[in-house]
Write a protein that holds these residues in place. Structure first.
Motif, PDB file in Angstrom:
ATOM      1  N   SER A  35      20.933  43.054  40.016  1.00 36.98           N
ATOM      2  CA  SER A  35      21.583  44.215  39.671  1.00 36.98           C
ATOM      3  C   SER A  35      23.714  44.048  39.473  1.00 36.98           C
ATOM      4  O   SER A  35      24.185  43.866  40.541  1.00 36.98           O
ATOM      5  N   PRO A  36      23.520  44.607  38.241  1.00 39.42           N
ATOM      6  CA  PRO A  36      24.719  44.097  37.754  1.00 39.42           C
ATOM      7  C   PRO A  36      26.170  45.451  38.141  1.00 39.42           C
ATOM      8  O   PRO A  36      26.945  44.526  38.929  1.00 39.42           O
ATOM      9  N   LEU A  37      25.827  46.548  38.596  1.00 40.94           N
ATOM     10  CA  LEU A  37      26.685  47.536  38.713  1.00 40.94           C
ATOM     11  C   LEU A  37      27.085  46.835  40.369  1.00 40.94           C
ATOM     12  O   LEU A  37      27.871  47.762  41.536  1.00 40.94           O
ATOM     13  N   ILE A  94      34.397  45.808  42.029  1.00 43.05           N
ATOM     14  CA  ILE A  94      36.092  45.822  41.448  1.00 43.05           C
ATOM     15  C   ILE A  94      36.467  45.806  40.687  1.00 43.05           C
ATOM     16  O   ILE A  94      37.793  46.196  40.190  1.00 43.05           O
ATOM     17  N   SER A  95      35.353  46.867  39.825  1.00 46.25           N
ATOM     18  CA  SER A  95      35.892  48.332  39.415  1.00 46.25           C
ATOM     19  C   SER A  95      37.208  49.043  40.339  1.00 46.25           C
ATOM     20  O   SER A  95      38.241  49.195  39.402  1.00 46.25           O
ATOM     21  N   SER A 137      41.759  50.904  41.920  1.00 42.96           N
ATOM     22  CA  SER A 137      42.553  52.181  43.423  1.00 42.96           C
ATOM     23  C   SER A 137      43.995  51.277  43.610  1.00 42.96           C
ATOM     24  O   SER A 137      45.183  51.676  44.147  1.00 42.96           O
ATOM     25  N   LEU A 138      44.527  49.903  42.722  1.00 41.83           N
ATOM     26  CA  LEU A 138      45.070  49.218  42.773  1.00 41.83           C
ATOM     27  C   LEU A 138      46.403  50.341  41.966  1.00 41.83           C
ATOM     28  O   LEU A 138      47.434  50.526  41.262  1.00 41.83           O
ATOM     29  N   GLY A 139      45.767  50.368  40.627  1.00 41.84           N
ATOM     30  CA  GLY A 139      46.230  51.536  40.115  1.00 41.84           C
ATOM     31  C   GLY A 139      46.812  52.449  40.722  1.00 41.84           C
ATOM     32  O   GLY A 139      48.224  53.076  40.241  1.00 41.84           O
ATOM     33  N   LEU A 140      46.304  52.587  40.765  1.00 41.33           N
ATOM     34  CA  LEU A 140      46.354  54.743  41.157  1.00 41.33           C
ATOM     35  C   LEU A 140      47.933  54.254  41.936  1.00 41.33           C
ATOM     36  O   LEU A 140      48.678  55.438  42.333  1.00 41.33           O
ATOM     37  N   THR A 160      42.258  48.234  32.754  1.00 37.53           N
ATOM     38  CA  THR A 160      41.266  46.757  33.363  1.00 37.53           C
ATOM     39  C   THR A 160      40.216  46.902  33.717  1.00 37.53           C
ATOM     40  O   THR A 160      38.888  46.670  34.484  1.00 37.53           O
ATOM     41  N   SER A 161      40.229  48.338  35.317  1.00 34.74           N
ATOM     42  CA  SER A 161      38.873  48.479  36.387  1.00 34.74           C
ATOM     43  C   SER A 161      37.589  49.258  34.843  1.00 34.74           C
ATOM     44  O   SER A 161      37.220  49.439  35.045  1.00 34.74           O
TER      45      SER A 161
END
Length: 296
Positions: free
Chosen positions: A224-226, A232-233, A238-241, A264-265
C-alpha cells in the motif's frame, strides 16, 4: 489424524547436520505420509548423508544461495497441496505442525507460528521483532503477531503466486506475509514455543536487522504505497507551512526554502499515487495469471 490433502515439509538447511540428526527422525515418525524435503544450501557437513539415512528428499545447491532461495527451490519441487515451512536449526517442534494444520483447516490461507517473548533468542531480537511487527501492522492494517517466523503452513497454490517476489536472503517470511495480506488472503497466527538451537545462528543481527527493516518498507510500497508516502508527504508539507509562517512573521515574505518543502511534499505524494497504480496493475496481473493456470 488422516487429512483430506497432501502436504510437503520444506526445510532449508546450511550446515545444520547437528540439528537435523534429531529433527529428521522425529518428522519421519510423526508426519507419516508427508513429503519431507531438505534443501541443502551448500552445506559442508553431513546433511546429505542424513537425507539418505532417513530417506527424505534432498535438493542440493552447489553453493549457498540464501535461505529465501532454498525456500523457493523447495516450493518449486514440492508436490503437496499444503506447504509446511520450518527451519533446520531445531527451534521448531514437529509436534506443533498438527496444530498449525488444524488452524489452517479453519479456513485460513496461511498460518504462522507466532513466538512468545520468552521464545526469542535475546532481548535485542525481541525488541527488533516487536518493532517489525508494529510497522507491518501499520502497513497492512491487520495485527501482525510475528512477521519473521519461519515456521508456517500455507496453501501451495497461493504461495506459488508470490515466489517471484521472494528475496534470496533471510526475509522470505516478511515478504510472503505482507504479500498475502495485500492479495486479500486470510492470514492466521498460532502461538508456538521456539526451542533453543544447537550451534551458531547464520543471522547477523545488525546486517540482517537493517535488511528486514528495508524489506518492510520495500514490501510496504508493494502492499500500500500511499500508506508509506502520504505521512512523509504530510511531514514535508507541515515543515513547509511552519517555515512559511515563521518567515512571514519575521521578514514578511515567502522564501525559497518554503517553496522547496512544498514542492517536495507534492512530488512525494504524486510518487505515492503512481506507485499505487503500479501496485494495482502488478497484483491484478498476478491474479489473472493464477486464474488462467486454474482454468487450464
Amino acid at each position: 489424524m488422516k487429512r483430506a490433502y497432501t502436504y510437503s515439509i520444506i526445510i532449508p538447511a546450511k550446515n545444520e547436520s547437528l540439528n537435523l540428526c534429531d529433527l529428521l527422525p522425529r518428522l519421519v515418525e510423526e508426519c507419516l505420509g508427508a513429503e519431507i524435503i531438505v534443501v541443502n544450501d551448500g552445506s559442508e557437513d553431513r546433511t546429505s548423508d542424513l537425507c539418505v539415512q532417513y530417506d527424505v528428499k534432498e535438493i542440493r545447491h552447489q553453493y549457498s544461495k540464501g535461505n529465501g532461495a532454498a525456500i523457493k527451490a523447495g516450493a518449486r519441487a514440492a508436490l503437496g497441496e499444503i506447504f509446511v515451512f520450518m527451519d533446520g536449526d531445531g527451534q521448531h517442534n514437529p509436534k506443533e505442525i498438527v496444530t498449525l494444520l488444524d488452524k489452517l483447516d479453519e479456513g485460513y490461507d496461511m498460518v504462522v507460528g507466532a513466538r512468545s517473548s520468552s521464545s526469542q533468542a535475546s532481548v535485542v531480537r525481541w525488541v527488533a521483532n516487536s518493532v517489525y511487527n508494529k510497522l507491518a501492522t501499520f502497513m497492512v492494517g491487520h495485527k501482525v503477531d510475528d512477521l519473521t517466523s519461519g515456521f508456517r503452513v500455507v496453501r501451495a497454490e497461493k504461495f506459488r503466486e508470490f515466489i517471484y517476489l521472494l528475496p534470496n536472503g533471510f526475509s522470505y517470511p516478511t515478504t510472503s506475509t505482507m504479500a498475502f495480506f495485500r492479495a486479500g488472503y486470510s492470514v492466521g497466527y498460532h502461538p508456538i514455543t521456539a526451542l533453543k538451537r544447537e550451534g551458531k545462528s547464520h543471522i547477523n543481527l545488525i546486517k540482517d536487522g537493517v535488511r528486514f527493516l528495508l524489506i518492510i518498507f520495500k514490501v510496504g510500497t508493494l502492499y500500500s504505497p500511499l500508506k508509506l508516502f502520504t505521512p512523509i508527504s504530510a511531514l514535508f508539507f507541515s515543515l513547509g507551512l511552519s517555515y512559511y509562517a515563521y518567515t512571514f512573521w519575521s521578514v514578511g515574505r515567502f522564501t525559497n526554502m518554503s517553496a522547496l518543502l512544498f514542492s517536495t511534499s507534492l512530488l512525494i505524494f504524486l510518487m505515492g499515487l503512481v506507485s499505487e497504480q503500479i501496485t494495482m496493475l502488478l497484483y491484478s496481473g498476478s491474479h489473472k495469471e493464477s486464474t488462467n493456470k486454474n482454468s487450464d
